[in-house]
Design a protein around this motif. Structure first.
Motif, short mmCIF file in Angstrom:
data_model
loop_
_atom_site.label_atom_id
_atom_site.label_comp_id
_atom_site.label_asym_id
_atom_site.label_seq_id
_atom_site.Cartn_x
_atom_site.Cartn_y
_atom_site.Cartn_z
N GLN A 2 -22.54 -19.79 1.42
CA GLN A 2 -21.37 -20.65 1.25
C GLN A 2 -20.39 -20.53 2.40
OE1 GLN A 2 -22.18 -18.06 -0.67
NE2 GLN A 2 -20.37 -16.84 -1.16
N VAL A 3 -20.42 -19.44 3.17
CA VAL A 3 -19.50 -19.31 4.30
C VAL A 3 -19.86 -20.25 5.44
CG1 VAL A 3 -18.86 -16.93 3.75
CG2 VAL A 3 -20.65 -17.36 5.43
N ALA A 4 -21.03 -20.88 5.37
CA ALA A 4 -21.43 -21.84 6.41
C ALA A 4 -20.44 -23.00 6.50
CB ALA A 4 -22.83 -22.37 6.13
N GLY A 5 -19.66 -23.21 5.45
CA GLY A 5 -18.68 -24.28 5.47
C GLY A 5 -17.61 -24.14 6.54
N ILE A 6 -17.42 -22.93 7.05
CA ILE A 6 -16.40 -22.75 8.10
C ILE A 6 -16.94 -23.00 9.50
CG2 ILE A 6 -15.09 -21.12 6.67
CD1 ILE A 6 -15.93 -18.95 8.77
N ILE A 7 -18.25 -23.18 9.62
CA ILE A 7 -18.83 -23.36 10.94
C ILE A 7 -18.21 -24.53 11.69
CG2 ILE A 7 -20.96 -23.90 12.21
CD1 ILE A 7 -22.41 -22.03 10.20
N PRO A 8 -18.06 -25.73 11.08
CA PRO A 8 -17.42 -26.83 11.82
C PRO A 8 -15.99 -26.49 12.26
CG PRO A 8 -18.52 -27.67 9.87
CD PRO A 8 -18.56 -26.17 9.78
N LEU A 9 -15.27 -25.73 11.43
CA LEU A 9 -13.91 -25.34 11.78
C LEU A 9 -13.92 -24.40 12.98
CD1 LEU A 9 -12.57 -24.67 8.17
CD2 LEU A 9 -12.23 -26.72 9.57
N LEU A 10 -14.89 -23.50 13.03
CA LEU A 10 -14.98 -22.57 14.14
C LEU A 10 -15.49 -23.25 15.41
CD1 LEU A 10 -16.18 -19.36 12.30
CD2 LEU A 10 -13.87 -19.97 13.07
N VAL A 11 -16.32 -24.26 15.26
CA VAL A 11 -16.75 -25.05 16.43
C VAL A 11 -15.52 -25.71 17.05
CG1 VAL A 11 -18.06 -27.08 17.17
CG2 VAL A 11 -19.14 -25.38 15.69
N GLN A 12 -14.62 -26.22 16.21
CA GLN A 12 -13.37 -26.80 16.72
C GLN A 12 -12.55 -25.74 17.43
OE1 GLN A 12 -11.55 -28.54 13.27
NE2 GLN A 12 -12.71 -30.45 13.45
N ALA A 13 -12.52 -24.52 16.90
CA ALA A 13 -11.78 -23.43 17.54
C ALA A 13 -12.36 -23.13 18.92
CB ALA A 13 -11.79 -22.18 16.66
N VAL A 14 -13.68 -23.13 19.04
CA VAL A 14 -14.32 -22.89 20.33
C VAL A 14 -13.96 -24.01 21.31
CG1 VAL A 14 -16.55 -22.77 21.53
CG2 VAL A 14 -16.20 -21.50 19.41
N GLN A 15 -13.94 -25.24 20.83
CA GLN A 15 -13.57 -26.37 21.70
C GLN A 15 -12.13 -26.23 22.18
OE1 GLN A 15 -14.56 -29.52 18.98
NE2 GLN A 15 -16.64 -29.74 19.78
N LEU A 16 -11.25 -25.80 21.30
CA LEU A 16 -9.85 -25.57 21.68
C LEU A 16 -9.76 -24.45 22.70
CD1 LEU A 16 -8.29 -25.91 18.13
CD2 LEU A 16 -7.86 -27.44 20.07
N TYR A 17 -10.54 -23.40 22.51
CA TYR A 17 -10.57 -22.29 23.45
C TYR A 17 -11.00 -22.79 24.83
CZ TYR A 17 -11.91 -18.07 25.86
OH TYR A 17 -12.02 -17.09 26.81
N ARG A 18 -12.08 -23.54 24.85
CA ARG A 18 -12.59 -24.05 26.13
C ARG A 18 -11.60 -24.97 26.82
NH1 ARG A 18 -18.76 -25.30 24.23
NH2 ARG A 18 -19.49 -23.14 24.29
N ALA A 19 -10.76 -25.65 26.03
CA ALA A 19 -9.74 -26.54 26.58
C ALA A 19 -8.48 -25.78 27.02
CB ALA A 19 -9.37 -27.61 25.55
#
Length: 97
Positions: free
Chosen positions: A53-70
């Motif tokens: 069920q914790v897989a639900g946060i994966i899209p949120l963390l992908v967004q965090a990585v994108q913000l980091y890269r930006a």
């Protein structure tokens, strides 16, 4: 450093000022984001088999990585906190962090 998984590259090291060689003002925030994202990645690898069920946060963390890269480190940290709140409502961090 372990592999980040498909489509994810390792996090870059903290920024250093070009002229002075001293850490730039964003370096501590950048480093905090990098370490937190790396720890979350490890936590997800260990947690997903037992708690899918914790897989639900994966899209949120992908967004965090994108913000980091930006270079949007303050927004990245806010996104990480939001994602963690989705996993553990009422608790600001996941115990394994």
């Amino acid at each position: 450093m372990e592999s980040m998984g498909p489509g994810m590259s390792p996090v870059t090291p903290p920024a250093v000022g070009v002229v002075t060689g001293h850490p730039s003002p964003v370096a501590p925030l950048q480093a905090h984001c990098a370490v937190t994202l790396q720890r979350l990645y490890g936590w997800l690898q260990a947690s997903l088999p037992q708690a899918p069920q914790v897989a639900g946060i994966i899209p949120l963390l992908v967004q965090a990585v994108q913000l980091y890269r930006a270079g949007r480190y303050d927004t990245c940290l806010a996104q990480i906190q939001f994602a963690l709140g989705a996993v553990a409502p009422g608790r600001p961090t996941v115990p394994l962090l």
